[in-house]
Enzyme design. Structure first.
Site, mmCIF file in Angstrom:
data_model
loop_
_atom_site.group_PDB
_atom_site.id
_atom_site.type_symbol
_atom_site.label_atom_id
_atom_site.label_comp_id
_atom_site.label_asym_id
_atom_site.label_seq_id
_atom_site.Cartn_x
_atom_site.Cartn_y
_atom_site.Cartn_z
ATOM 1 N N LYS A 90 -21.839 12.044 -22.452
ATOM 2 C CA LYS A 90 -20.857 11.167 -23.086
ATOM 3 C C LYS A 90 -20.759 11.466 -24.573
ATOM 4 O O LYS A 90 -21.779 11.675 -25.248
ATOM 5 C CB LYS A 90 -21.248 9.696 -22.863
ATOM 6 C CG LYS A 90 -20.228 8.706 -23.410
ATOM 7 C CD LYS A 90 -20.597 7.271 -23.058
ATOM 8 C CE LYS A 90 -19.614 6.285 -23.668
ATOM 9 N NZ LYS A 90 -19.929 4.878 -23.343
ATOM 10 N N SER A 143 -16.104 2.289 -22.195
ATOM 11 C CA SER A 143 -15.957 3.519 -22.950
ATOM 12 C C SER A 143 -16.496 4.760 -22.229
ATOM 13 O O SER A 143 -16.323 5.876 -22.710
ATOM 14 C CB SER A 143 -16.657 3.376 -24.311
ATOM 15 O OG SER A 143 -18.069 3.184 -24.147
ATOM 16 N N SER A 148 -19.034 -1.019 -20.711
ATOM 17 C CA SER A 148 -18.649 0.392 -20.741
ATOM 18 C C SER A 148 -19.230 1.238 -19.621
ATOM 19 O O SER A 148 -18.788 2.357 -19.404
ATOM 20 C CB SER A 148 -19.022 1.005 -22.100
ATOM 21 O OG SER A 148 -18.229 0.455 -23.126
#
Length: 478
Positions: free
Chosen positions: A83, A158, A182
């Site tokens: 990520k 996210s 997220s």
């Protein structure tokens, strides 16, 4: 045959590498071809490394094993994309911000270093909103990410790039992080598992403040409960530099899961007696998942906590604004850098800088009271269930929903308020794929567990797998 390998879960692939049923170079080629075929539509993997470098790195692993060297860990030879909020040595890490478009860190953060030590081959990064702010993955560096099940719709955020890449079979397993859903909302929008661990389970390092309880944490995403457990065990573990890290051997997290959930009691909060506005169909999909858990032996009961949910929201806003302001104040103080921040970031920092210390104290008192109420509920229940999101995935070109079921959303993140009970708990929250509506949009439910109760939630996930093969096995049409 290639589809067989990219469809396999990470634990299965790891065993195949152990048994030399496939070599790392061939496996890497399978995933690179898949990325070439679908990533342009989804925009999930960014800052991708050159294919020849990745194949050479995989081939070097094959040669080492052929020479008798043991695998470094269960991830050795498996491709992963990290990520883009996690610093990764030698690999562009932008945080989704134009201010860091060319940023190449010299060192891994702690979680990334653990994945690297376990042998994962980093093929690139996964897309994320700017600084992870907002549950919709778009930014001015790479653009927006689409759901694996409908690329015109958002992948959530996210950890949207991670979830979309995982669901689309571009990677076998993925890392993510979760402050305000997220790991949960992207899992819901991409029909995969996500797990927000207990605070301190996966220490965050390096950070300037190691003593304040964190609102966010890194964690795993996977297409199977066994993979979720194995990756969590790799990410987790104490560190002497993190005084609030959990002092337990993480190996136990990866022990085989029985999936026996007979008699587990789950409290269903639903929309909390109408407090949360929900898009039509969200409750129905969630309730179908609960019916499957009932089939697996769980006892499902409707429940309303003895707590004002608006009090949770007000406390959350204070704590989040203080944390965001503290993290990004230096960027905000520089007029040129401030101009490059997205409006939602400026709003958060503005608000945080205006907060008083006593407001932070009162917010922590609210969080403490919620912890006490959760402890009361966990005396009666093994898990507490809510929908993972208040709306289904929406147009990926839309910044965020401003209205749900006729109610106006007064902030850019109010549409994800339903994740706050988990974010303000001291325990883990599991994102469970719940199924699809009649338009083919996926949704999930989140299961809150007691403090340090990851194993209990993982067992529920394993039990759910036994009765939800049609949901979990629904492959994206890519």
């Amino acid at each position: 045959m290639k589809d067989d390998w990219i469809d396999a879960d990470a634990c299965t692939l790891s065993r195949a590498l152990d048994e030399r049923r496939i070599d790392a170079e061939a496996l890497m080629q399978c995933f690179l071809e898949r990325i070439d075929a679908v990533n342009d539509r989804l925009n999930a993997i960014v800052s991708r490394r050159p294919a020849d470098q990745l194949l050479a790195e995989a081939a070097a692993r094959d040669r080492a094993w052929a020479a008798g060297k043991p695998r470094r860990g269960w991830l050795d030879g498996l491709p992963m994309a990290i990520k883009d909020l996690s610093t990764t040595a030698g690999l562009t890490t932008t945080f989704g911000s134009p201010l860091f478009a060319d940023h190449v860190p010299h060192a891994d953060n702690l979680m990334v270093s653990r994945l690297r030590a376990a042998g994962a081959i980093f093929i690139g990064k996964t897309n994320t909103p700017e600084f992870g702010l907002g549950s919709q993955t778009y930014n001015r560096v790479f653009g927006a990410t689409g759901s694996a099940y409908d690329s015109k719709l958002t992948a959530g955020g996210s950890s949207g790039g991670a979830a979309a890449a995982l669901a689309a079979r571009m990677v076998p397993i993925a890392d993510g992080s979760d402050m305000m859903g997220s790991l949960r909302n992207p899992a819901a929008y991409n029909n995969v598992f996500g797990l927000r661990p207990s605070p301190g389970r996966v220490p965050a390092l390096p950070v300037p403040d190691v003593f304040s309880p964190s609102l966010g944490t890194e964690g795993p995403m996977a297409r199977s409960a066994a993979d979720l457990a194995a990756l969590l065990a790799t990410q987790a573990g104490p560190d002497a530099r993190a005084p609030l890290s959990i002092r337990e051997d993480p190996a136990g997290l990866a022990a085989p899961l029985s999936g026996d959930i007979e008699g587990r009691r789950i409290a269903w909060l639903g929309d909390w007696d109408g407090y949360y506005p929900l898009e039509a169909g969200v409750l129905e999909v969630g309730e179908r998942a609960l019916a499957r858990l009932s089939e697996a032996g769980c006892e499902i009961q409707p429940c309303t906590p003895r707590f004002d949910p608006d009090r949770l929201w007000q406390a959350w806003c204070v704590l989040r604004q203080i944390v965001v302001a503290g993290k990004f104040e230096m960027l905000y103080r520089d007029p040129e850098k401030r101009a490059a921040l997205k409006p939602e970031a400026v709003w958060e920092i503005d608000a945080g800088l205006g907060r008083k210390a006593i407001e932070g104290h009162h917010a922590q008192v609210t969080r403490s009271a919620w912890f006490a109420e959760l402890n009361r509920l966990f005396d009666e229940y093994d898990a507490i269930a809510l929908p993972s999101a208040q709306v289904f995935a929406f147009d990926r070109n839309r910044c965020w929903p401003d209205r749900i079921a006729g109610r106006v959303m007064d902030t850019y993140h109010r549409w994800m308020e339903i994740v706050i009970p988990g974010s303000l708990s001291a325990g883990p929250t599991l994102a469970l794929p719940a199924g699809f509506d009649d338009r083919g949009r996926s949704m999930g439910i989140q299961l809150l567990g007691c403090q340090r109760g990851e194993r209990g939630l993982l067992e529920i996930a394993a039990g759910y797998e036994r009765v939800a093969a049609d949901v979990l096995g629904r492959r994206p049409a890519l």
